[in-house]
Write a protein that holds these residues in place. Structure first.
Motif, PDB file in Angstrom:
ATOM      1  N   SER A   1      55.434  45.801  42.576  1.00 54.59           N
ATOM      2  CA  SER A   1      55.425  45.170  43.898  1.00 54.59           C
ATOM      3  C   SER A   1      55.565  46.276  44.936  1.00 54.59           C
ATOM      4  CB  SER A   1      56.573  44.171  44.036  1.00 54.59           C
ATOM      5  OG  SER A   1      56.381  43.075  43.192  1.00 54.59           O
ATOM      6  N   PRO A   2      54.625  46.384  45.858  1.00 61.42           N
ATOM      7  CA  PRO A   2      54.674  47.492  46.822  1.00 61.42           C
ATOM      8  C   PRO A   2      55.751  47.292  47.873  1.00 61.42           C
ATOM      9  CG  PRO A   2      52.854  46.023  47.350  1.00 61.42           C
ATOM     10  CD  PRO A   2      53.453  45.523  46.063  1.00 61.42           C
ATOM     11  N   LYS A   3      56.014  48.359  48.572  1.00 59.23           N
ATOM     12  CA  LYS A   3      56.936  48.298  49.712  1.00 59.23           C
ATOM     13  C   LYS A   3      56.351  47.354  50.760  1.00 59.23           C
ATOM     14  CE  LYS A   3      58.873  51.511  53.151  1.00 59.23           C
ATOM     15  NZ  LYS A   3      60.302  51.134  53.025  1.00 59.23           N
ATOM     16  N   SER A   4      57.233  46.653  51.438  1.00 60.79           N
ATOM     17  CA  SER A   4      56.792  45.713  52.454  1.00 60.79           C
ATOM     18  C   SER A   4      55.910  46.405  53.494  1.00 60.79           C
ATOM     19  CB  SER A   4      58.019  45.103  53.145  1.00 60.79           C
ATOM     20  OG  SER A   4      57.638  44.240  54.187  1.00 60.79           O
TER      21      SER A   4
ATOM     22  N   HIS B   1      44.775  45.581  38.187  1.00 63.45           N
ATOM     23  CA  HIS B   1      44.443  44.448  39.043  1.00 63.45           C
ATOM     24  C   HIS B   1      45.372  44.483  40.250  1.00 63.45           C
ATOM     25  CE1 HIS B   1      42.715  40.496  39.808  1.00 63.45           C
ATOM     26  NE2 HIS B   1      43.915  40.105  40.185  1.00 63.45           N
ATOM     27  N   GLN B   2      44.838  44.044  41.378  1.00 58.21           N
ATOM     28  CA  GLN B   2      45.682  43.866  42.552  1.00 58.21           C
ATOM     29  C   GLN B   2      45.539  42.437  43.038  1.00 58.21           C
ATOM     30  OE1 GLN B   2      44.807  46.015  46.240  1.00 58.21           O
ATOM     31  NE2 GLN B   2      47.000  46.248  46.628  1.00 58.21           N
ATOM     32  N   PHE B   3      46.629  41.825  43.375  1.00 62.77           N
ATOM     33  CA  PHE B   3      46.658  40.430  43.796  1.00 62.77           C
ATOM     34  C   PHE B   3      46.635  40.326  45.323  1.00 62.77           C
ATOM     35  CE2 PHE B   3      47.295  38.805  39.603  1.00 62.77           C
ATOM     36  CZ  PHE B   3      47.948  39.822  38.934  1.00 62.77           C
ATOM     37  N   PRO B   4      46.339  39.126  45.845  1.00 58.75           N
ATOM     38  CA  PRO B   4      46.279  38.965  47.308  1.00 58.75           C
ATOM     39  C   PRO B   4      47.566  39.364  48.030  1.00 58.75           C
ATOM     40  CG  PRO B   4      45.241  37.106  46.238  1.00 58.75           C
ATOM     41  CD  PRO B   4      45.873  37.925  45.147  1.00 58.75           C
ATOM     42  N   ASN B   5      48.700  39.289  47.346  1.00 54.72           N
ATOM     43  CA  ASN B   5      49.956  39.695  47.990  1.00 54.72           C
ATOM     44  C   ASN B   5      50.208  41.200  47.841  1.00 54.72           C
ATOM     45  OD1 ASN B   5      50.627  39.961  45.313  1.00 54.72           O
ATOM     46  ND2 ASN B   5      52.472  38.700  45.413  1.00 54.72           N
ATOM     47  N   TYR B   6      49.204  41.938  47.396  1.00 58.20           N
ATOM     48  CA  TYR B   6      49.205  43.400  47.235  1.00 58.20           C
ATOM     49  C   TYR B   6      49.933  43.899  45.989  1.00 58.20           C
ATOM     50  CZ  TYR B   6      47.892  42.944  52.139  1.00 58.20           C
ATOM     51  OH  TYR B   6      47.284  42.560  53.308  1.00 58.20           O
ATOM     52  N   SER B   7      50.595  43.018  45.258  1.00 58.26           N
ATOM     53  CA  SER B   7      51.219  43.461  44.017  1.00 58.26           C
ATOM     54  C   SER B   7      50.118  43.852  43.025  1.00 58.26           C
ATOM     55  CB  SER B   7      52.118  42.378  43.440  1.00 58.26           C
ATOM     56  OG  SER B   7      51.347  41.272  43.028  1.00 58.26           O
ATOM     57  N   SER B   8      50.521  44.573  41.987  1.00 56.65           N
ATOM     58  CA  SER B   8      49.509  45.112  41.082  1.00 56.65           C
ATOM     59  C   SER B   8      50.003  45.110  39.646  1.00 56.65           C
ATOM     60  CB  SER B   8      49.160  46.546  41.509  1.00 56.65           C
ATOM     61  OG  SER B   8      48.243  47.146  40.626  1.00 56.65           O
ATOM     62  N   GLU B   9      49.063  45.113  38.728  1.00 55.69           N
ATOM     63  CA  GLU B   9      49.343  45.228  37.305  1.00 55.69           C
ATOM     64  C   GLU B   9      48.546  46.388  36.728  1.00 55.69           C
ATOM     65  OE1 GLU B   9      50.244  40.593  35.977  1.00 55.69           O
ATOM     66  OE2 GLU B   9      48.347  41.565  35.413  1.00 55.69           O
ATOM     67  N   LEU B  10      49.157  47.050  35.751  1.00 54.69           N
ATOM     68  CA  LEU B  10      48.471  48.073  34.963  1.00 54.69           C
ATOM     69  C   LEU B  10      48.434  47.557  33.529  1.00 54.69           C
ATOM     70  CD1 LEU B  10      47.439  50.927  34.163  1.00 54.69           C
ATOM     71  CD2 LEU B  10      49.832  51.635  34.060  1.00 54.69           C
TER      72      LEU B  10
END
Lengths: 113, 112
Positions: free
Chosen positions: B24-27, B67-76
Motif C-alpha cells: 500500500s503506497p504512502k498517501s 498489478h496495480q489497483f485503482p486505489n494505487y495499491s499493488s501486488e507482486l
C-alpha cells in the motif's frame, strides 16, 4: 545510467564527522546525485539529493565539485544510530520521481562508541 | 500517515510454488515500484506501476508479474519459485510531483 563507485565499508566513532565519497565519472548533464540510507531489515530512506555545488539539510550535506564526477556525503557528529549502509545513486530522477532507482553495493558505515 | 506498508513481513515457500506480495503506497502517491534485495547487495529494480499499468521493467523474467489497483495499491506475483528468489522484496512509492521515493520495510521471502 552512470555507474557509481563507493567504498565498501568505513568505520568511525561517535561524535566524528564522516565523509563518504562516490565516484561517477560518466554522469550525464541531466543526472542528479541522490543518497539513500538503509538500516538492517528496513527499506532504504532518502537522505539528500543535489545537482551541483553544495546541498544541506537537517541530516547531511552533499558536496559536488564543478566537474560533477564525484560527490561527498558528509554526516556531522555521527552517533551509533547512524550505523547503516549508504547508497549513492546517479540518474535523471528529478524528471521521473522514484523511477527505476539503480543501487550499487553501497558503503557499510560502522559507528563505534 | 502510515507510510508505505507491505504484507506479509515474512514468508516461507517451497520451490515451484507461487507467491503474492502486497504493498500500500504512502498517501497521495500514485506510483509503485518493486525491488528485490539479495543478502549483502543493493536493491534491484523489478518493475514500476503507474495508472494500473507496468511503466518500466528491470531485468527480471516473466515469472515476476504485478498489478496495480485503482486505489494505487499493488501486488507482486512470483511463479515457479526458485531458491534464488529468496530475498527481501521492497516496495517504493512516489508521485510525479516528488523526487523522493519512500520505501516500505519489505517482505522477507525464503524459498526452501
Amino acid at each position: 545510467l552512470a555507474k557509481t563507485t563507493q567504498p565498501i565499508s568505513m568505520d568511525s566513532y561517535e561524535g566524528q564527522e564522516v565523509n563518504i565519497t562516490c565516484s561517477h565519472n560518466n554522469i550525464a548533464t541531466n543526472d542528479y546525485i541522490t543518497w539513500y540510507q538503509q538500516f538492517p531489515s528496513q527499506g532504504p530512506r532518502f537522505i539528500i539529493q543535489g545537482y551541483k555545488t553544495k546541498v544541506t539539510n537537517e541530516v547531511a550535506s552533499l558536496f559536488i565539485p564543478a566537474d560533477r564526477k564525484s560527490s561527498t556525503l558528509s554526516l556531522p557528529r555521527v552517533s551509533l544510530s547512524d550505523t547503516a549502509v549508504y547508497y549513492c545513486l546517479v540518474g535523471d530522477y528529478r524528471n521521473n520521481a522514484g523511477n527505476m532507482l539503480t543501487f550499487g553495493g553501497g558503503t557499510r558505515l560502522m559507528v563505534k562508541p | 500517515d502510515a507510510g508505505v506498508t507491505q504484507s506479509p513481513t515474512h514468508l516461507i515457500k517451497t520451490r515451484g510454488q507461487q507467491v503474492t506480495l502486497r504493498c500500500s503506497p504512502k498517501s497521495g502517491h500514485d506510483t509503485v515500484s518493486w525491488y528485490q534485495q539479495a543478502l549483502g547487495q543493493g536493491p534491484q529494480f523489478i518493475f514500476q506501476y503507474y495508472e494500473e499499468e507496468e511503466r518500466q521493467r528491470g531485468n527480471f523474467p516473466d515469472r515476476f508479474s504485478g498489478h496495480q489497483f485503482p486505489n494505487y495499491s499493488s501486488e507482486l506475483n512470483v511463479n515457479a519459485l526458485l531458491l534464488g528468489d529468496s530475498a527481501l522484496y521492497l516496495c517504493a512509492s512516489s508521485s510525479g510531483s516528488n523526487t523522493e521515493a519512500f520505501f516500505g520495510q519489505g517482505t522477507r521471502l525464503t524459498v526452501v
